[in-house]
Motif scaffolding. Sequence first.
Motif, PDB file in Angstrom:
ATOM      1  N   GLY A   2       0.801  -1.218   0.000  1.00 41.32           N
ATOM      2  CA  GLY A   2       0.000   0.000   0.000  1.00 41.32           C
ATOM      3  C   GLY A   2       0.833   1.266   0.000  1.00 41.32           C
ATOM      4  N   MET A   3       0.131   2.399   0.120  1.00 42.92           N
ATOM      5  CA  MET A   3       0.785   3.698  -0.009  1.00 42.92           C
ATOM      6  C   MET A   3       1.869   3.921   1.029  1.00 42.92           C
ATOM      7  SD  MET A   3      -0.850   7.543  -0.124  1.00 42.92           S
ATOM      8  CE  MET A   3      -1.763   7.227  -1.636  1.00 42.92           C
ATOM      9  N   SER A   4       1.691   3.395   2.236  1.00 40.94           N
ATOM     10  CA  SER A   4       2.699   3.619   3.270  1.00 40.94           C
ATOM     11  C   SER A   4       4.055   3.068   2.849  1.00 40.94           C
ATOM     12  CB  SER A   4       2.271   2.986   4.597  1.00 40.94           C
ATOM     13  OG  SER A   4       2.216   1.568   4.502  1.00 40.94           O
ATOM     14  N   ALA A   5       4.052   1.957   2.118  1.00 36.34           N
ATOM     15  CA  ALA A   5       5.311   1.342   1.692  1.00 36.34           C
ATOM     16  C   ALA A   5       6.068   2.247   0.736  1.00 36.34           C
ATOM     17  CB  ALA A   5       5.040  -0.014   1.041  1.00 36.34           C
ATOM     18  N   SER A   6       5.353   2.836  -0.225  1.00 37.09           N
ATOM     19  CA  SER A   6       6.043   3.709  -1.177  1.00 37.09           C
ATOM     20  C   SER A   6       6.479   5.007  -0.511  1.00 37.09           C
ATOM     21  CB  SER A   6       5.161   3.988  -2.397  1.00 37.09           C
ATOM     22  OG  SER A   6       3.921   4.533  -2.038  1.00 37.09           O
ATOM     23  N   LEU A   7       5.675   5.525   0.391  1.00 38.80           N
ATOM     24  CA  LEU A   7       6.041   6.750   1.102  1.00 38.80           C
ATOM     25  C   LEU A   7       7.291   6.522   1.957  1.00 38.80           C
ATOM     26  CD1 LEU A   7       5.380   9.667   1.790  1.00 38.80           C
ATOM     27  CD2 LEU A   7       3.730   8.849   3.483  1.00 38.80           C
ATOM     28  N   GLY A  17      10.411   6.206  -0.209  1.00 34.42           N
ATOM     29  CA  GLY A  17      10.851   7.515  -0.676  1.00 34.42           C
ATOM     30  C   GLY A  17      11.562   8.302   0.397  1.00 34.42           C
ATOM     31  N   VAL A  18      10.987   8.359   1.583  1.00 31.55           N
ATOM     32  CA  VAL A  18      11.593   9.117   2.693  1.00 31.55           C
ATOM     33  C   VAL A  18      12.946   8.520   3.074  1.00 31.55           C
ATOM     34  CG1 VAL A  18      11.349   9.674   5.152  1.00 31.55           C
ATOM     35  CG2 VAL A  18       9.415  10.016   3.587  1.00 31.55           C
ATOM     36  N   ALA A  19      13.029   7.181   3.092  1.00 31.48           N
ATOM     37  CA  ALA A  19      14.285   6.519   3.466  1.00 31.48           C
ATOM     38  C   ALA A  19      15.405   6.790   2.469  1.00 31.48           C
ATOM     39  CB  ALA A  19      14.057   5.013   3.594  1.00 31.48           C
ATOM     40  N   SER A  20      15.050   7.188   1.244  1.00 36.56           N
ATOM     41  CA  SER A  20      16.069   7.430   0.217  1.00 36.56           C
ATOM     42  C   SER A  20      16.686   8.821   0.312  1.00 36.56           C
ATOM     43  CB  SER A  20      15.442   7.256  -1.177  1.00 36.56           C
ATOM     44  OG  SER A  20      14.602   8.359  -1.508  1.00 36.56           O
ATOM     45  N   LEU A  21      16.159   9.669   1.170  1.00 33.68           N
ATOM     46  CA  LEU A  21      16.599  11.069   1.230  1.00 33.68           C
ATOM     47  C   LEU A  21      17.819  11.235   2.132  1.00 33.68           C
ATOM     48  CD1 LEU A  21      13.082  12.723   1.490  1.00 33.68           C
ATOM     49  CD2 LEU A  21      14.457  12.329  -0.571  1.00 33.68           C
ATOM     50  N   GLY A  22      18.637  12.205   1.784  1.00 29.69           N
ATOM     51  CA  GLY A  22      19.886  12.424   2.502  1.00 29.69           C
ATOM     52  C   GLY A  22      19.714  13.120   3.838  1.00 29.69           C
ATOM     53  N   PRO A  23      20.786  13.184   4.619  1.00 30.41           N
ATOM     54  CA  PRO A  23      20.722  13.720   5.982  1.00 30.41           C
ATOM     55  C   PRO A  23      20.527  15.233   6.052  1.00 30.41           C
ATOM     56  CG  PRO A  23      22.988  13.171   5.401  1.00 30.41           C
ATOM     57  CD  PRO A  23      22.130  12.654   4.300  1.00 30.41           C
ATOM     58  N   ARG A  24      20.781  15.954   4.953  1.00 28.66           N
ATOM     59  CA  ARG A  24      20.671  17.413   4.990  1.00 28.66           C
ATOM     60  C   ARG A  24      19.304  17.919   4.544  1.00 28.66           C
ATOM     61  NH1 ARG A  24      26.554  19.494   2.669  1.00 28.66           N
ATOM     62  NH2 ARG A  24      27.843  18.439   4.256  1.00 28.66           N
ATOM     63  N   VAL A  25      18.423  17.016   4.195  1.00 24.00           N
ATOM     64  CA  VAL A  25      17.093  17.418   3.731  1.00 24.00           C
ATOM     65  C   VAL A  25      16.250  17.900   4.914  1.00 24.00           C
ATOM     66  CG1 VAL A  25      14.981  16.639   2.592  1.00 24.00           C
ATOM     67  CG2 VAL A  25      17.201  15.816   1.789  1.00 24.00           C
ATOM     68  N   TRP A  73       9.197  12.685  10.203  1.00 20.21           N
ATOM     69  CA  TRP A  73       9.540  11.477   9.456  1.00 20.21           C
ATOM     70  C   TRP A  73       9.493  10.195  10.284  1.00 20.21           C
ATOM     71  CZ3 TRP A  73      14.126  13.017   5.703  1.00 20.21           C
ATOM     72  CH2 TRP A  73      13.671  14.023   4.855  1.00 20.21           C
ATOM     73  N   PRO A  74       9.890  10.219  11.568  1.00 24.19           N
ATOM     74  CA  PRO A  74       9.766   8.976  12.339  1.00 24.19           C
ATOM     75  C   PRO A  74       8.333   8.439  12.372  1.00 24.19           C
ATOM     76  CG  PRO A  74      11.197  10.513  13.488  1.00 24.19           C
ATOM     77  CD  PRO A  74      10.601  11.269  12.348  1.00 24.19           C
ATOM     78  N   GLU A  75       7.355   9.329  12.412  1.00 19.65           N
ATOM     79  CA  GLU A  75       5.958   8.878  12.401  1.00 19.65           C
ATOM     80  C   GLU A  75       5.563   8.356  11.016  1.00 19.65           C
ATOM     81  OE1 GLU A  75       3.023  11.367  14.442  1.00 19.65           O
ATOM     82  OE2 GLU A  75       4.705  12.492  15.304  1.00 19.65           O
ATOM     83  N   ILE A  76       6.128   8.954   9.972  1.00 20.90           N
ATOM     84  CA  ILE A  76       5.883   8.454   8.616  1.00 20.90           C
ATOM     85  C   ILE A  76       6.450   7.043   8.484  1.00 20.90           C
ATOM     86  CG2 ILE A  76       6.398   8.778   6.171  1.00 20.90           C
ATOM     87  CD1 ILE A  76       4.398  10.818   7.337  1.00 20.90           C
ATOM     88  N   MET A  77       7.634   6.825   9.011  1.00 22.74           N
ATOM     89  CA  MET A  77       8.286   5.514   8.893  1.00 22.74           C
ATOM     90  C   MET A  77       7.573   4.446   9.718  1.00 22.74           C
ATOM     91  SD  MET A  77      10.550   6.146   6.671  1.00 22.74           S
ATOM     92  CE  MET A  77      11.461   4.598   6.664  1.00 22.74           C
ATOM     93  N   ALA A  78       6.680   4.857  10.609  1.00 26.31           N
ATOM     94  CA  ALA A  78       5.927   3.892  11.416  1.00 26.31           C
ATOM     95  C   ALA A  78       4.581   3.529  10.788  1.00 26.31           C
ATOM     96  CB  ALA A  78       5.704   4.445  12.825  1.00 26.31           C
ATOM     97  N   LEU A  79       4.220   4.158   9.673  1.00 21.93           N
ATOM     98  CA  LEU A  79       2.943   3.869   9.023  1.00 21.93           C
ATOM     99  C   LEU A  79       2.928   2.455   8.447  1.00 21.93           C
ATOM    100  CD1 LEU A  79       2.393   7.210   7.051  1.00 21.93           C
ATOM    101  CD2 LEU A  79       1.112   6.449   9.057  1.00 21.93           C
ATOM    102  N   GLU A  80       1.738   1.882   8.381  1.00 21.09           N
ATOM    103  CA  GLU A  80       1.596   0.549   7.797  1.00 21.09           C
ATOM    104  C   GLU A  80       0.358   0.499   6.910  1.00 21.09           C
ATOM    105  OE1 GLU A  80       1.466  -2.305  10.930  1.00 21.09           O
ATOM    106  OE2 GLU A  80       3.560  -2.027  11.514  1.00 21.09           O
ATOM    107  N   GLY A  81       0.372  -0.416   5.936  1.00 19.20           N
ATOM    108  CA  GLY A  81      -0.800  -0.646   5.093  1.00 19.20           C
ATOM    109  C   GLY A  81      -1.028   0.462   4.074  1.00 19.20           C
ATOM    110  N   ASP A  82      -2.253   0.533   3.583  1.00 16.90           N
ATOM    111  CA  ASP A  82      -2.586   1.490   2.531  1.00 16.90           C
ATOM    112  C   ASP A  82      -2.994   2.826   3.141  1.00 16.90           C
ATOM    113  OD1 ASP A  82      -2.800   2.308  -0.070  1.00 16.90           O
ATOM    114  OD2 ASP A  82      -4.870   1.653  -0.310  1.00 16.90           O
ATOM    115  N   ARG A  83      -2.068   3.403   3.889  1.00 16.11           N
ATOM    116  CA  ARG A  83      -2.315   4.681   4.554  1.00 16.11           C
ATOM    117  C   ARG A  83      -1.225   5.656   4.169  1.00 16.11           C
ATOM    118  NH1 ARG A  83      -2.124   3.577  10.667  1.00 16.11           N
ATOM    119  NH2 ARG A  83      -2.783   5.760  10.783  1.00 16.11           N
ATOM    120  N   GLY A  84      -1.627   6.868   3.817  1.00 15.57           N
ATOM    121  CA  GLY A  84      -0.667   7.907   3.537  1.00 15.57           C
ATOM    122  C   GLY A  84      -0.384   8.717   4.790  1.00 15.57           C
ATOM    123  N   ALA A  85       0.018   9.952   4.594  1.00 17.55           N
ATOM    124  CA  ALA A  85       0.448  10.789   5.703  1.00 17.55           C
ATOM    125  C   ALA A  85      -0.671  11.629   6.305  1.00 17.55           C
ATOM    126  CB  ALA A  85       1.569  11.715   5.231  1.00 17.55           C
ATOM    127  N   ALA A  86      -1.907  11.480   5.818  1.00 17.40           N
ATOM    128  CA  ALA A  86      -2.988  12.385   6.235  1.00 17.40           C
ATOM    129  C   ALA A  86      -3.171  12.436   7.749  1.00 17.40           C
ATOM    130  CB  ALA A  86      -4.299  11.979   5.566  1.00 17.40           C
TER     131      ALA A  86
END
Length: 203
Positions: free
Chosen positions: A85-90, A93-101, A153-166
């Motif tokens: 679901g959407m949480s996996a792609s989100l 994406g977030v995990a691919s970003l560098g430390p200065r973002v 971002w830590p809360e984004i990385m804890a998402l599961e299933g077909d849930r986005g950031a809403a």
Amino acid sequence: MGQGNLDNHNAFAVLVLAAGASRRMGCAKALLPVGSDTLLGHAIVQARLLGGPVTVVAGGWYPLVRYRCRSQPSAWVVARDWQEGMSASLKTGVASLGPRVKGVFVVLLDQPLIPSNAMLALAKVARMTPTQPVAADLQGKPGAPAYIPRRLWPEIMALEGDRGAAAVLARHGATRLAMPGAGSDVDVPEDWRRINGELAEQS
């Protein structure tokens, strides 16, 4: 681009979420023609207005969508667990970003009716208060496109299933912006035909 401008450019990343299987569409939604481009190509052009390096998160239909996309992003990443679901792609994406973002803009594949000035307004508000989340106002609730500061971002990385950031955006009182077209997405063939008609009227 000077070093200061380059650093500021790289500090605000942009993700285009395009990993779904498009089951309700019955084909690769990303490759549907929209105006003079494809749905994904149009989304990449929209994403560039936000002013940071653009990463497309792919999954279903990869690598076909990459090789048939005329507008190329700065980078592609593949969500291996995209079927979750959407949480996996989100999260991918977030995990691919560098430390200065400082924060990331999230753009969906299928909102081609959002005008350029609305995307530019989102970029401006986010840069004015880079620790504050910002999102499209969808009937009083935050939705995509959105800006998510690094502190969330830590809360984004804890998402599961077909849930986005809403839910995360709502919990942290995201600033909501009126963004025409944000409520019109492409899920089924009727949506695509309707939105193509509206784009034709605008051109």
